[in-house]
Scaffold this active site. Structure first.
Site, short mmCIF file in Angstrom:
data_model
loop_
_atom_site.label_atom_id
_atom_site.label_comp_id
_atom_site.label_asym_id
_atom_site.label_seq_id
_atom_site.Cartn_x
_atom_site.Cartn_y
_atom_site.Cartn_z
N LYS A 71 -14.11 44.05 -15.94
CA LYS A 71 -14.46 45.45 -15.71
C LYS A 71 -14.83 45.73 -14.26
O LYS A 71 -14.48 46.79 -13.71
CB LYS A 71 -15.61 45.87 -16.64
CG LYS A 71 -15.22 45.85 -18.12
CD LYS A 71 -16.37 46.29 -18.99
CE LYS A 71 -15.98 46.27 -20.46
NZ LYS A 71 -17.03 46.81 -21.33
N GLY A 125 -21.86 44.72 -17.30
CA GLY A 125 -21.06 45.94 -17.27
C GLY A 125 -21.36 46.90 -18.40
O GLY A 125 -21.58 48.08 -18.17
N ARG A 138 -29.42 41.08 -11.63
CA ARG A 138 -28.72 42.10 -12.42
C ARG A 138 -29.69 43.21 -12.82
O ARG A 138 -29.34 44.39 -12.76
CB ARG A 138 -28.09 41.48 -13.67
CG ARG A 138 -26.76 40.78 -13.42
CD ARG A 138 -25.98 40.57 -14.69
NE ARG A 138 -26.69 39.75 -15.66
CZ ARG A 138 -26.49 38.45 -15.83
NH1 ARG A 138 -25.60 37.81 -15.08
NH2 ARG A 138 -27.17 37.77 -16.74
#
Length: 269
Positions: free
Chosen positions: A71, A135, A161
């Site tokens: 992605k 994602g 993240r």
């Protein structure tokens, strides 16, 4: 039946055997007498550049759904992005224009919210825990923020993240409360697992037993994992009496969003 005149859409990722989109799309195409078909493509990472170039020249291809782990990588290889895809830095669908240009969007969050709406969940003013800041997790968090959620708590083993999604939400939604700390689940209206934990035959849980012991029956518990349909997390939530939202429900809710962007289905299916 695929003919020489059949227009195609694809789904690309690796592995690909677990995805539900080919079954969902091809069933819809068949029931609606559309001369269209979806093909699953298990692609090696080294072939991404040549794949994007192939899409540009593939004249009977209308578009391509993008799943893990590509992605983010394919977002950097298309010719244009929607506003939300640009903010997220990831795509899950590509439309091939007639001139060969590739445009990308990310409708993971829209699909998640569509499924949640069917369970009576309205985000405005609510509190959510999103587990997993990859994602799909970032897309779900972004969509919840767009829909007016009051607070989002993030959980991910990678502080990098988590920090990236905190920054994304902080920049885009200044009034949103964003946290990475929690000691129980009592205050959440929604607990969403957007990580791969629980996939396949491993009976893993994305949260500790101590935290899950604080889960309340009025919380909606959702999982993006599609196989098994009832993950260990959803099984535990069902035992508590929670409403549950499965990965296949999200996948089906995305069908109209994905298909409409590629120009092969209406938005409402």
């Amino acid at each position: 039946m695929i003919r020489g005149s059949t227009e195609l859409v694809a789904i690309v990722g690796s592995p690909i055997a677990q995805v539900k989109s080919p079954q969902n799309f091809n069933t819809w195409f068949n029931h609606n007498n559309c001369n269209l078909a979806m093909l699953p493509i298990d692609l090696h990472e080294a072939a991404l550049d040549s794949f994007a170039d192939t899409l540009r020249g593939w004249q009977n291809l209308r578009g391509c759904v993008v799943t893990v782990p590509y992605k983010q990588a394919l977002a950097n290889r298309v010719d244009g992005l929607s506003e939300r895809a640009a903010a997220l830095g990831s795509i899950n669908v590509i439309r091939r224009e007639r001139d060969g240009r590739l445009l990308g969007d990310n409708v993971d969050g829209a699909g998640f919210l569509g499924a949640a709406h069917k369970h009576g969940f309205e985000p405005a003013g609510k509190r959510a825990l999103v587990i997993g800041c990859g994602g799909v997790g970032s897309a779900i968090a972004y969509a919840l923020a767009e829909a007016g959620i009051a607070s989002i708590t993030l959980c991910d083993p990678s502080t990098a993240r988590m920090g990236a999604v905190c920054e994304l939400l902080g920049n885009g939604f200044p009034g949103l409360t964003v946290s990475t700390q929690f000691s129980g689940l009592e205050d959440f209206d929604l607990v969403a697992n957007a990580s791969p934990v629980g996939m396949g035959t491993r009976a893993e849980l994305p949260l500790s037993a101590a935290l899950l012991a604080t889960l309340q029956p009025d919380t909606l518990v959702a999982d993006v994992v599609t196989s098994p349909e009832i993950t260990p997390l959803l099984n535990r939530a069902r035992q508590v009496g929670c409403r549950i939202q499965t990965g296949p429900e999200m996948a089906f809710a995305q069908l109209g969003h994905l298909g409409a962007f590629m120009g092969v289905t209406p938005l409402e299916i």
